[in-house]
Design an enzyme around this catalytic site. Structure first.
Site, PDB file in Angstrom:
ATOM      1  N   LYS A  51       0.804  -1.218   0.000  1.00  0.00           N
ATOM      2  CA  LYS A  51       0.000   0.000   0.000  1.00  0.00           C
ATOM      3  C   LYS A  51       0.843   1.277   0.000  1.00  0.00           C
ATOM      4  O   LYS A  51       0.636   2.177  -0.829  1.00  0.00           O
ATOM      5  CB  LYS A  51      -0.899  -0.062   1.229  1.00  0.00           C
ATOM      6  CG  LYS A  51      -1.516   1.202   1.634  1.00  0.00           C
ATOM      7  CD  LYS A  51      -2.106   1.035   3.012  1.00  0.00           C
ATOM      8  CE  LYS A  51      -1.022   1.208   4.060  1.00  0.00           C
ATOM      9  NZ  LYS A  51      -1.455   2.077   5.167  1.00  0.00           N
ATOM     10  N   THR A  52       1.793   1.338   0.907  1.00  0.00           N
ATOM     11  CA  THR A  52       2.603   2.549   1.014  1.00  0.00           C
ATOM     12  C   THR A  52       3.427   2.758  -0.252  1.00  0.00           C
ATOM     13  O   THR A  52       3.607   3.869  -0.720  1.00  0.00           O
ATOM     14  CB  THR A  52       3.542   2.457   2.229  1.00  0.00           C
ATOM     15  OG1 THR A  52       2.765   2.046   3.350  1.00  0.00           O
ATOM     16  CG2 THR A  52       4.164   3.789   2.530  1.00  0.00           C
ATOM     17  N   ASP A 238      -4.238   8.323   2.872  1.00  0.00           N
ATOM     18  CA  ASP A 238      -3.799   7.034   3.400  1.00  0.00           C
ATOM     19  C   ASP A 238      -4.800   6.570   4.455  1.00  0.00           C
ATOM     20  O   ASP A 238      -5.427   7.392   5.118  1.00  0.00           O
ATOM     21  CB  ASP A 238      -2.404   7.228   4.026  1.00  0.00           C
ATOM     22  CG  ASP A 238      -1.738   5.904   4.354  1.00  0.00           C
ATOM     23  OD1 ASP A 238      -2.186   4.869   3.830  1.00  0.00           O
ATOM     24  OD2 ASP A 238      -0.762   5.921   5.129  1.00  0.00           O
ATOM     25  N   GLU A 239      -4.943   5.271   4.656  1.00  0.00           N
ATOM     26  CA  GLU A 239      -5.795   4.714   5.717  1.00  0.00           C
ATOM     27  C   GLU A 239      -7.206   5.306   5.692  1.00  0.00           C
ATOM     28  O   GLU A 239      -7.737   5.745   6.706  1.00  0.00           O
ATOM     29  CB  GLU A 239      -5.179   4.972   7.097  1.00  0.00           C
ATOM     30  CG  GLU A 239      -3.744   4.506   7.246  1.00  0.00           C
ATOM     31  CD  GLU A 239      -3.629   3.033   7.587  1.00  0.00           C
ATOM     32  OE1 GLU A 239      -4.574   2.271   7.297  1.00  0.00           O
ATOM     33  OE2 GLU A 239      -2.575   2.650   8.140  1.00  0.00           O
ATOM     34  N   GLN A 269      -9.267  -3.534   8.078  1.00  0.00           N
ATOM     35  CA  GLN A 269      -8.356  -3.056   9.111  1.00  0.00           C
ATOM     36  C   GLN A 269      -8.876  -1.820   9.806  1.00  0.00           C
ATOM     37  O   GLN A 269      -8.118  -1.046  10.389  1.00  0.00           O
ATOM     38  CB  GLN A 269      -6.973  -2.785   8.514  1.00  0.00           C
ATOM     39  CG  GLN A 269      -6.270  -4.054   8.105  1.00  0.00           C
ATOM     40  CD  GLN A 269      -4.838  -3.793   7.662  1.00  0.00           C
ATOM     41  OE1 GLN A 269      -4.001  -3.415   8.449  1.00  0.00           O
ATOM     42  NE2 GLN A 269      -4.583  -4.004   6.382  1.00  0.00           N
ATOM     43  N   ARG A 615       0.240  -9.246  10.925  1.00  0.00           N
ATOM     44  CA  ARG A 615       1.528  -8.598  11.196  1.00  0.00           C
ATOM     45  C   ARG A 615       2.669  -9.587  11.017  1.00  0.00           C
ATOM     46  O   ARG A 615       3.825  -9.204  10.945  1.00  0.00           O
ATOM     47  CB  ARG A 615       1.601  -8.060  12.639  1.00  0.00           C
ATOM     48  CG  ARG A 615       0.610  -6.974  13.025  1.00  0.00           C
ATOM     49  CD  ARG A 615       0.566  -5.848  12.064  1.00  0.00           C
ATOM     50  NE  ARG A 615      -0.489  -6.071  11.066  1.00  0.00           N
ATOM     51  CZ  ARG A 615      -0.562  -5.413   9.919  1.00  0.00           C
ATOM     52  NH1 ARG A 615       0.338  -4.522   9.603  1.00  0.00           N
ATOM     53  NH2 ARG A 615      -1.534  -5.655   9.067  1.00  0.00           N
TER      54      ARG A 615
END
Length: 763
Positions: A51-52, A238-239, A269, A615
């Site tokens: 994503k980043t 973002d997010e 998430q 994670r």
DNA sequence: TCCCTCCTTGTTTTT
DNA sequence: CAAGGAGGGA
């Protein structure tokens, strides 16, 4: 985030030398997300799908292709950490400075806009930003001013109600009558008005206000809205699943110009609804922004297939998802290990023992994390890690700038820099103790309120008069003289030096030196660190502007330590090995979430579990205890329902002998129990014989090798069938059945309930 | 004004 | 159990 000019370093060179490598190494979907620059785009990015990388490459691509100049792109994140990472990565991709670009947190972007148009929302450009502590102290005053019993209705309660209103973009005028009448007996709305008024008078705003005022600015001043709308050709978020209504409205207002809004997020998430985040924003994206393109990033580059499958199987139990199918090319790997333990201590022993043996085999400790549901759970692991001599770091917890000593010191800096900072004045006036108590403060307040003066000016006047007792007068006079002197010093000495002198001369350092408590030493160290941090800024005011917006404290994650943190704090991180302890009903999913938020909260808890599992790169170890000490009493625990929701073929479920019976009492419904069923799960169909396998308080276990005595069912409580009992919550009732520690009770008011014996007393 | 004791109350947290 | 707040006593 200081005043950033829109002038910038040359980037034009890039258009003649387009970096050919920008899209290299991206998979087809990722590249598509980068190239789809025009129109609204929603990138649904599953955990570990890059994503980043997509976000930063997209920003770089927009600039490198000449579609926009740097000041024409706005990229927003939630945390400073994420913002920093984005800036660094873009800087690296384009090999240029990103100084002055609109890449930052929502709050920093709003603050930057507001500094330029403060008067339009009734502030001066120098407005201050309150921290939580200031907010609560201020609220407490207002609560008491209205003669509300602050004991029954604490500031926190009002604060959270008001915060939720702000999250929804509601100024006091916009809160509906009905809702206002409903909230905290109708007291919250008037208090909200008081609070906002008071903030204006103080020329200050809180974090929520940064967005709220920005919205008001757009709403009441179309010319300003128009300006930014035209300026920002491209918007990146973002997010997105974490945005609240206010942030959504703000983005929508900005996107109305060029319509190039790209939001990246993952509905699975979304774990912050309790602080105002609206999953609805991401679920509704296509409806909100017609013609939106939705791109799903589903190729996971992080975890092994078992981990991924376990996480996917778990999250599939949620309804109302946008739906993604994560896949990986990395087949195999270890199954997710699910391990039953006797109690919290045993669990810590098992987990830390594993860590120990991994360390022995050369595993980097920095690649191991223990992720818990709630902060207090870290304690047992810390204790155990200390015994084993394994270095660890607790991430989250009290942040540097939130520590008492740091805020006190900053309070001093604030009052020196801005004489009218009343909240800072109140904070430091009697810290360290200088005999200025409630009585003196009341006099100062009274004069200040009467004449509309800042507290420090009012205090100065009082010192000139003889309205104070000689002692208080002398003490207050000395403090004011000191403040004046420090202010003067600031004009001719370097500010770190002034800071050091201030801390010494005010007696603040001495106060902690005299303190015998164990943490005093650490506090003194922190103060030294603060002075060091200070030196990195050109002036004290510049430093203060920085701390009000950047309250983060990323401990140098460089050294090799095991990470202990909450699941929330772990979002966005990844580790080779992840331990997930405390998977028990009541702890995770958290009981309170279950009680208060019902099904929606359960789903959020499940997403939290999903975040935790994803994670892990190579190994995930889930543990649960059969018995746990909670608030000083022993309680039996059932394995979390999430354990049963993990697909059986992806997990390896084990338990110590004696905890489970030899054979399952019934066939596992979905094949989810590959081993003997835990006895405590079979309790429902029993006829009364206590057969709880759990011991009362764990006997201290000798280091290393002690044989566990198989727990014998023992009559650990005096209750028998037919007995009349009393329960705090359910009232009086009669015991219908005894099943180990659980009593089935027929309550007179509440009906039939099964409760743990320790919650009832004989009536 | 300060200090000590009693009582209450226990998620998650960024800006 | 353990920490933080409030209220009472010195």
């Amino acid at each position: 985030m200081r005043l950033m000019t829109d002038s910038l370093k040359p980037i034009d060179g890039l258009s003649t030398r387009p970096p050919p490598s920008l899209l290299d190494g991206l998979n087809e979907t990722q590249a598509e997300a980068v190239r789809a620059t025009e129109g609204p785009v929603l990138v649904l990015a599953g955990a570990g799908t890059g994503k980043t990388r997509v976000l930063t490459t997209r920003l770089a691509h927009i600039l490198a292709s000449g579609r926009a100049r740097p000041w024409q792109v706005l990229a927003v994140t939630f945390t400073n950490k994420a913002a920093r990472e984005m800036r660094e990565r873009v800087a690296r991709l384009l090999d240029c400075s990103v100084e002055g670009w609109w890449v930052g947190t929502f709050h920093a972007a709003c603050a930057r806009m507001l500094r330029g148009h403060a008067e339009r929302v009734g502030l001066k450009p120098s407005f201050g930003i309150l921290d939580t502590d200031d907010q609560l102290r201020l609220l407490k005053q207002l609560i008491e001013a209205r003669n509300i019993d602050a004991k029954k209705l604490p500031p926190r309660l009002f604060s959270s109600v008001m915060q939720r209103w702000k999250d929804r973009g509601l100024t006091p005028e916009r809160v509906t009558e009905a809702e206002g009448a409903d909230a905290v007996d109708g007291l919250a709305l008037p208090l909200y008005r008081d609070y906002q008024e008071r903030l204006s008078a103080l020329n200050a705003c809180d974090f929520g206000d940064l967005l709220l005022h920005a919205l008001t600015l757009f709403r009441d001043h179309p010319d300003v809205a128009e300006r930014y709308r035209n300026q920002f050709r491209y918007l990146l978020v973002d997010e997105y699943q974490d945005t609240n209504v206010a942030q959504y409205l703000w983005l929508r207002a900005l996107a109305q110009g060029h319509h190039n809004l790209c939001c990246v997020g993952d509905d699975d998430q979304s774990i912050y609804s309790w602080r105002g985040a609206e999953v609805g924003n991401i679920l509704r994206f296509e409806r909100d922004f017609p013609g939106a393109k939705v791109i799903r990033l589903e190729c996971n580059y992080r975890s092994t297939s078992h981990i991924l499958a376990a996480a996917s199987g778990l999250i599939a139990h949620n309804r109302g998802r946008l739906g993604k199918t994560l896949w990986t090319t990395a087949a195999g790997g270890e199954k997710v290990c699910v391990r039953a333990t006797w109690d919290g201590e045993d669990e810590a022993r098992v987990v830390c023992g594993e860590i120990e043996s991994r360390r022995a085999s050369g595993h980097a400790l920095g690649e191991i994390a223990v992720l818990v549901r709630a902060g207090f759970q870290t304690r047992e692991f810390e204790e155990r890690l200390i015994i084993l001599g394994i270095p660890y770091r607790v991430i989250g917890g009290a942040r540097f700038y939130e520590r008492q000593e740091i805020r006190d010191a900053i309070g001093y800096f604030r009052i020196v820099v801005r004489g009218d900072d009343d909240l800072a004045f109140e904070r430091i006036v009697n810290t360290p103790k200088r005999g200025l108590g409630a009585a003196t403060l009341r006099a100062v307040h009274q004069l200040a309120r009467g004449d509309g003066l800042p507290l420090s000016i009012a205090a100065a006047r009082l010192v000139e008069s003889d309205e104070l007792k000689p002692q208080a007068r002398g003490s207050l006079g000395r403090l004011l003289a000191d403040i004046g002197r420090w202010r003067e010093m600031l004009t001719r000495l370097p500010h770190p030096e002034v800071a050091r002198a201030l801390l010494d001369e005010s007696g603040y350092t001495a106060m902690w030196q005299a303190d015998r408590s164990p943490e005093a030493e650490g506090r003194l160290d922190n103060l030294k660190e603060l002075v060091v941090a200070l030196a990195e800024f050109e002036s004290l005011p510049a430093f203060l502007e920085h701390v009000s917006l950047v309250m983060d404290n990323d401990e140098a994650a460089g050294d090799d330590k095991v990470g202990l943190m909450t699941l929330h704090a772990a979002k966005g991180l990844e580790f080779d090995t992840v331990f997930l302890p405390g998977w028990e009903e009541g702890i995770f999913p958290n009981q309170r979430a279950l009680d208060e938020g019902g099904e929606a909260s359960l789903e959020e808890e499940r997403r939290l579990a999903y975040v935790g599992l994803t994670r892990a790169r190579r190994r995930a170890i889930v543990t649960y205890a059969a018995s746990r000490m909670v608030f000083g009493t022993w309680q039996n625990a059932l394995p979390s329902r999430f354990v049963k929701e993990l697909p059986a073929i992806d997990i390896d479920h084990t338990a110590p002998t004696g905890l489970f019976r030899a054979t399952p009492s019934r066939a596992p419904a979905d094949g989810a129990w590959p081993m003997a069923e835990p006895v405590h799960l079979a309790a429902a169909d029993t006829s009364g014989a206590p057969r709880w396998p759990i011991r009362r308080p764990t006997p201290p276990l000798i280091e290393g090798r002690a044989e566990r005595v198989a727990a014998r069912p023992e009559p650990s409580h005096p209750f028998t069938t037919g007995q009349r009992v009393f329960h705090q919550k359910f009232g009086y009732g009669a015991v219908r059945r005894v099943d180990g520690d659980r009593l089935e009770i027929d309550f007179e008011k509440a009906g039939n309930k099964t409760v743990i014996h320790s919650f009832v007393e004989t009536a």
